[in-house]
Write a protein that holds these residues in place. Structure first.
Motif, PDB file in Angstrom:
ATOM      1  N   LYS A 109      -4.238   8.451   1.483  1.00 19.23           N
ATOM      2  CA  LYS A 109      -5.385   9.343   1.704  1.00 19.23           C
ATOM      3  C   LYS A 109      -6.664   8.537   1.929  1.00 19.23           C
ATOM      4  CE  LYS A 109      -5.338  12.726  -1.463  1.00 19.23           C
ATOM      5  NZ  LYS A 109      -5.899  13.494  -2.586  1.00 19.23           N
ATOM      6  N   TYR A 110      -6.778   7.427   1.211  1.00 11.76           N
ATOM      7  CA  TYR A 110      -7.995   6.610   1.310  1.00 11.76           C
ATOM      8  C   TYR A 110      -7.778   5.350   2.138  1.00 11.76           C
ATOM      9  CZ  TYR A 110      -8.897   9.753  -2.524  1.00 11.76           C
ATOM     10  OH  TYR A 110      -9.007  10.884  -3.292  1.00 11.76           O
ATOM     11  N   GLY A 111      -6.802   5.400   3.012  1.00 11.10           N
ATOM     12  CA  GLY A 111      -6.552   4.238   3.871  1.00 11.10           C
ATOM     13  C   GLY A 111      -5.275   3.522   3.498  1.00 11.10           C
ATOM     14  N   PRO A 112      -4.939   2.464   4.247  1.00 11.50           N
ATOM     15  CA  PRO A 112      -3.677   1.755   4.002  1.00 11.50           C
ATOM     16  C   PRO A 112      -3.724   0.906   2.727  1.00 11.50           C
ATOM     17  CG  PRO A 112      -4.913   0.718   5.794  1.00 11.50           C
ATOM     18  CD  PRO A 112      -5.712   1.899   5.374  1.00 11.50           C
ATOM     19  N   TYR A 113      -2.580   0.767   2.074  1.00 11.22           N
ATOM     20  CA  TYR A 113      -2.495  -0.088   0.881  1.00 11.22           C
ATOM     21  C   TYR A 113      -1.117  -0.740   0.819  1.00 11.22           C
ATOM     22  CZ  TYR A 113      -0.006   3.965  -1.000  1.00 11.22           C
ATOM     23  OH  TYR A 113       0.882   4.993  -1.167  1.00 11.22           O
ATOM     24  N   TRP A 114      -1.047  -1.888   0.108  1.00 13.55           N
ATOM     25  CA  TRP A 114       0.218  -2.613  -0.047  1.00 13.55           C
ATOM     26  C   TRP A 114       1.061  -2.002  -1.157  1.00 13.55           C
ATOM     27  CZ3 TRP A 114       2.328  -6.106   3.086  1.00 13.55           C
ATOM     28  CH2 TRP A 114       1.493  -6.804   3.972  1.00 13.55           C
ATOM     29  N   THR A 115       2.359  -1.895  -0.907  1.00 12.95           N
ATOM     30  CA  THR A 115       3.263  -1.466  -1.967  1.00 12.95           C
ATOM     31  C   THR A 115       4.626  -2.141  -1.765  1.00 12.95           C
ATOM     32  OG1 THR A 115       4.130   0.432  -3.182  1.00 12.95           O
ATOM     33  CG2 THR A 115       3.998   0.666  -0.783  1.00 12.95           C
ATOM     34  N   MET A 116       5.650  -1.723  -2.512  1.00 10.32           N
ATOM     35  CA  MET A 116       6.945  -2.414  -2.485  1.00 10.32           C
ATOM     36  C   MET A 116       8.078  -1.456  -2.119  1.00 10.32           C
ATOM     37  SD  MET A 116       6.579  -4.923  -5.783  1.00 10.32           S
ATOM     38  CE  MET A 116       6.531  -3.631  -7.005  1.00 10.32           C
ATOM     39  N   ASP A 176      10.433   2.334 -10.804  1.00 11.52           N
ATOM     40  CA  ASP A 176      10.513   3.438  -9.851  1.00 11.52           C
ATOM     41  C   ASP A 176       9.151   4.045  -9.551  1.00 11.52           C
ATOM     42  OD1 ASP A 176      10.291   4.595 -12.287  1.00 11.52           O
ATOM     43  OD2 ASP A 176      12.213   5.669 -12.215  1.00 11.52           O
ATOM     44  N   GLN A 177       8.125   3.642 -10.270  1.00 12.44           N
ATOM     45  CA  GLN A 177       6.788   4.139  -9.908  1.00 12.44           C
ATOM     46  C   GLN A 177       5.711   3.073 -10.081  1.00 12.44           C
ATOM     47  OE1 GLN A 177       6.390   7.590 -12.288  1.00 12.44           O
ATOM     48  NE2 GLN A 177       7.000   6.556 -14.153  1.00 12.44           N
ATOM     49  N   ASP A 178       4.493   3.449  -9.642  1.00 10.19           N
ATOM     50  CA  ASP A 178       3.314   2.563  -9.726  1.00 10.19           C
ATOM     51  C   ASP A 178       3.517   1.205  -9.065  1.00 10.19           C
ATOM     52  OD1 ASP A 178       1.921   4.493 -10.988  1.00 10.19           O
ATOM     53  OD2 ASP A 178       2.190   3.692 -13.015  1.00 10.19           O
ATOM     54  N   ARG A 179       4.256   1.200  -7.981  1.00  9.82           N
ATOM     55  CA  ARG A 179       4.514  -0.079  -7.311  1.00  9.82           C
ATOM     56  C   ARG A 179       3.267  -0.631  -6.635  1.00  9.82           C
ATOM     57  NH1 ARG A 179      10.466   0.674  -4.557  1.00  9.82           N
ATOM     58  NH2 ARG A 179      11.589   1.051  -6.494  1.00  9.82           N
ATOM     59  N   TYR A 180       2.376   0.272  -6.210  1.00  6.65           N
ATOM     60  CA  TYR A 180       1.131  -0.217  -5.577  1.00  6.65           C
ATOM     61  C   TYR A 180       0.303  -1.000  -6.588  1.00  6.65           C
ATOM     62  CZ  TYR A 180      -1.437   3.477  -7.944  1.00  6.65           C
ATOM     63  OH  TYR A 180      -1.991   4.257  -8.914  1.00  6.65           O
ATOM     64  N   LYS A 181       0.391  -0.601  -7.879  1.00 10.22           N
ATOM     65  CA  LYS A 181      -0.377  -1.322  -8.908  1.00 10.22           C
ATOM     66  C   LYS A 181       0.142  -2.751  -9.057  1.00 10.22           C
ATOM     67  CE  LYS A 181      -1.663   2.555 -11.839  1.00 10.22           C
ATOM     68  NZ  LYS A 181      -1.286   3.306 -13.051  1.00 10.22           N
ATOM     69  N   ASP A 210      -1.684 -12.505   2.234  1.00  9.61           N
ATOM     70  CA  ASP A 210      -0.588 -13.322   1.696  1.00  9.61           C
ATOM     71  C   ASP A 210       0.714 -12.531   1.555  1.00  9.61           C
ATOM     72  OD1 ASP A 210      -1.975 -15.674   1.578  1.00  9.61           O
ATOM     73  OD2 ASP A 210      -2.645 -15.397  -0.476  1.00  9.61           O
ATOM     74  N   LEU A 211       0.617 -11.197   1.501  1.00  4.12           N
ATOM     75  CA  LEU A 211       1.840 -10.393   1.378  1.00  4.12           C
ATOM     76  C   LEU A 211       2.503 -10.146   2.729  1.00  4.12           C
ATOM     77  CD1 LEU A 211       1.054  -7.696  -1.346  1.00  4.12           C
ATOM     78  CD2 LEU A 211       1.830 -10.045  -1.592  1.00  4.12           C
ATOM     79  N   LEU A 212       1.782 -10.450   3.790  1.00  3.12           N
ATOM     80  CA  LEU A 212       2.320 -10.269   5.136  1.00  3.12           C
ATOM     81  C   LEU A 212       3.451 -11.282   5.377  1.00  3.12           C
ATOM     82  CD1 LEU A 212       1.343  -8.374   7.427  1.00  3.12           C
ATOM     83  CD2 LEU A 212       0.089 -10.306   8.360  1.00  3.12           C
ATOM     84  N   GLY A 213       4.581 -10.774   5.836  1.00  2.00           N
ATOM     85  CA  GLY A 213       5.711 -11.673   6.100  1.00  2.00           C
ATOM     86  C   GLY A 213       6.518 -12.000   4.855  1.00  2.00           C
ATOM     87  N   VAL A 214       6.310 -11.246   3.785  1.00  2.00           N
ATOM     88  CA  VAL A 214       7.084 -11.453   2.556  1.00  2.00           C
ATOM     89  C   VAL A 214       7.999 -10.236   2.370  1.00  2.00           C
ATOM     90  CG1 VAL A 214       6.974 -11.830   0.068  1.00  2.00           C
ATOM     91  CG2 VAL A 214       5.213 -12.804   1.556  1.00  2.00           C
ATOM     92  N   PRO A 215       9.319 -10.417   2.586  1.00  2.00           N
ATOM     93  CA  PRO A 215      10.236  -9.274   2.503  1.00  2.00           C
ATOM     94  C   PRO A 215      10.090  -8.515   1.186  1.00  2.00           C
ATOM     95  CG  PRO A 215      11.381 -11.186   3.366  1.00  2.00           C
ATOM     96  CD  PRO A 215      10.013 -11.659   2.934  1.00  2.00           C
ATOM     97  N   GLY A 216      10.074  -7.201   1.283  1.00  2.00           N
ATOM     98  CA  GLY A 216       9.938  -6.360   0.096  1.00  2.00           C
ATOM     99  C   GLY A 216       8.603  -5.631   0.077  1.00  2.00           C
ATOM    100  N   PHE A 217       7.559  -6.338   0.520  1.00  2.00           N
ATOM    101  CA  PHE A 217       6.232  -5.716   0.552  1.00  2.00           C
ATOM    102  C   PHE A 217       5.998  -5.045   1.903  1.00  2.00           C
ATOM    103  CE2 PHE A 217       5.742  -9.064  -2.634  1.00  2.00           C
ATOM    104  CZ  PHE A 217       5.131  -8.353  -3.667  1.00  2.00           C
ATOM    105  N   PHE A 218       5.225  -3.955   1.903  1.00  2.00           N
ATOM    106  CA  PHE A 218       4.835  -3.307   3.162  1.00  2.00           C
ATOM    107  C   PHE A 218       3.566  -2.498   2.949  1.00  2.00           C
ATOM    108  CE2 PHE A 218       5.934   1.238   2.666  1.00  2.00           C
ATOM    109  CZ  PHE A 218       6.654   1.197   1.483  1.00  2.00           C
ATOM    110  N   VAL A 219       3.025  -2.025   4.059  1.00  2.00           N
ATOM    111  CA  VAL A 219       1.769  -1.278   4.001  1.00  2.00           C
ATOM    112  C   VAL A 219       2.039   0.211   4.182  1.00  2.00           C
ATOM    113  CG1 VAL A 219      -0.433  -0.871   5.177  1.00  2.00           C
ATOM    114  CG2 VAL A 219       0.384  -3.212   4.808  1.00  2.00           C
ATOM    115  N   GLN A 220       1.497   1.001   3.296  1.00  2.00           N
ATOM    116  CA  GLN A 220       1.640   2.452   3.352  1.00  2.00           C
ATOM    117  C   GLN A 220       0.290   3.067   3.699  1.00  2.00           C
ATOM    118  OE1 GLN A 220       4.723   3.739   1.559  1.00  2.00           O
ATOM    119  NE2 GLN A 220       4.052   5.649   0.678  1.00  2.00           N
ATOM    120  N   GLU A 221       0.344   4.152   4.487  1.00  2.00           N
ATOM    121  CA  GLU A 221      -0.899   4.866   4.799  1.00  2.00           C
ATOM    122  C   GLU A 221      -1.175   5.847   3.672  1.00  2.00           C
ATOM    123  OE1 GLU A 221      -3.345   4.761   7.001  1.00  2.00           O
ATOM    124  OE2 GLU A 221      -2.411   2.986   7.905  1.00  2.00           O
TER     125      GLU A 221
END
Ligand SMILES: [Zn+2]
Length: 418
Positions: free
Chosen positions: A161-168, A129-134, A148-159
């Motif tokens: 404070k320091y820019g966009p990052y991948w999370t789940m 339930d936490q630290d999914r970006y890690k 490589d995470l692009l087009g893989v269901p489950g992963f997405f990009v979040q905006e």
């Protein structure tokens, strides 16, 4: 109504909230004009077959057409799903980064009666339930590139404070891998720890859940706001306690019921930026008995490990795993009883000659399942020369085939088609 645009089908939307025909969530679709619903659960005479199963055409009563203001279209900059070999590479990296929590380990040991070795071979995991970006960051480290995470269901990009990052995306729960006939992990279902509560309403009533309260007599309950005959009230509803209101002349007015929502969800991120939907086509699960698992290489056809002339079919990933171990046959786990068109090509590829359907024992009492079964028999008869059998047992011996084998019984197999 929450809608999501369906890719490759202009003017059609998947209904993400309750379908106005069957009242369930997911799979049913509505057109742009909101006049036609393609429902997956309530049959009519007009229908067509899609990869997810039979879709029944319903014309909405013009008076029932929802207000445009009540419609929320989920807009996201999502991308198409990548091919299986790519999904497998990313999901196997993910499997190395995720753990199985003690809570889920105990569930698999005590409720599902799996031994520890089987649990390890099957690669069940926990969505934290936490630290999914890690976790996402560590998955990227194992791959070549962020993209490589692009087009893989489950992963997405979040905006951030320091820019966009991948999370789940997704709720926390037990992750069940879905495998192709080549042992590629092509998707995950999550068995959510706490299924969301939903209000099911019919007739002249509107309402919403305000907040969940502490359980009463072991049942979940919630404070709800309901509007009926122009009056707004706050009421406490208990799970599965259906209230039906009739007029003096015994005419149906409305019904309302608090229900626990779905327990199993696809791990998908189609409604998120740079996320991807699990659909198009949705995965099926192919399961071999667990002693085969350590010898099954990715990309290898299963018929070199086990005889695939007879293949069993059930609904659900864990159920297929469990039953495959007990019956020592290859199993398909369908994502829904109506989703058998998904496995037609895979069955042909592995050289199957005889299909045994092993749906839940309440098949005789659930009209939807019974219908799915009849359609399934018809579907195979028209398209293949495989013979078809039905595995049956008494409901008192267990509901699903997993319960049946846990209780020490085997099903009776009866020929449907030669
Ligand atoms: Zn429906």
């Amino acid at each position: 109504m929450k809608l999501r645009r369906i890719k490759n089908q202009p003017g059609w939307y998947e209904i993400m909230s309750q379908c106005p025909i069957c009242g369930s969530k997911g799979w049913c679709a509505i057109n742009e004009e909101q006049s036609i619903v393609h429902c997956m659960r309530v049959p009519t005479d007009t229908f067509f077959d899609s990869v997810v199963g039979r879709q029944f055409k319903h014309y909405l009563d013009p008076n029932q057409i929802p207000n445009k203001s009540e419609i929320e279209i989920i807009q996201a900059d999502s991308v198409d799903k990548k091919p299986n070999y790519h999904l497998n590479r990313v999901y196997r990296a993910l499997a190395q980064e995720l753990n199985l929590s003690n809570y889920h380990l105990e569930h698999l040991r005590n409720k599902r009666h799996f031994d520890d070795e089987t649990i390890r071979f099957r690669q069940y995991r926990t969505m934290p339930d936490q630290d999914r970006y890690k976790v996402s960051k560590n998955v990227i480290k194992r791959l070549n590139d962020q993209s490589d995470l692009l087009g893989v269901p489950g992963f997405f990009v979040q905006e951030g404070k320091y820019g966009p990052y991948w999370t789940m995306a997704g709720q926390s729960g037990l992750m069940i891998p879905f495998r192709s006939i080549l042992n590629e992990i092509t998707g995950w279902q999550i068995r959510v720890d706490i299924p969301p509560l939903e209000l099911h309403m019919k007739g002249a009533i509107k309402g919403k859940i305000l907040k969940e309260l502490d359980p009463r007599n072991g049942k979940r309950c919630a404070l709800c706001e309901v509007i009926t005959s122009g009056k707004t009230m706050e009421v406490i509803l208990t799970e599965k306690d259906k209230k039906v209101c009739r007029s003096k002349s015994d005419q149906f007015v409305f019904s309302i019921e608090l229900k626990q929502g779905l327990k199993y969800w696809w791990w998908s991120s189609g409604s998120k930026d740079n996320g991807s939907s699990i659909g198009g086509p949705i995965p099926y699960h192919f399961s071999l008995p667990s002693p085969c698992m350590p010898f099954w290489q990715v990309g290898e056809e299963p018929d070199s490990l086990i005889d695939c002339s007879e293949v069993w079919v059930t609904e659900g990933g864990i159920k297929a795993d469990k039953a495959s171990d007990a019956i020592l046959k290859p199993f398909f786990g369908l994502p829904g009883v109506g989703a058998y068109p998904l496995i037609l090509e895979p069955l042909k590829k592995i050289g199957c000659k005889h299909v045994v359907l092993a749906f839940d024992a309440d098949v005789v009492t659930t009209p939807e399942v019974q219908l799915a079964l009849e359609l399934c028999a018809q579907f195979f008869a028209e398209r293949t020369d495989m013979s078809l059998s039905l595995a049956m047992w008494d409901l008192s011996l267990g509901k699903g085939i997993d319960d049946l084998v846990d209780n020490g019984y085997l099903p009776q197999v009866t020929k449907l088609l030669d």
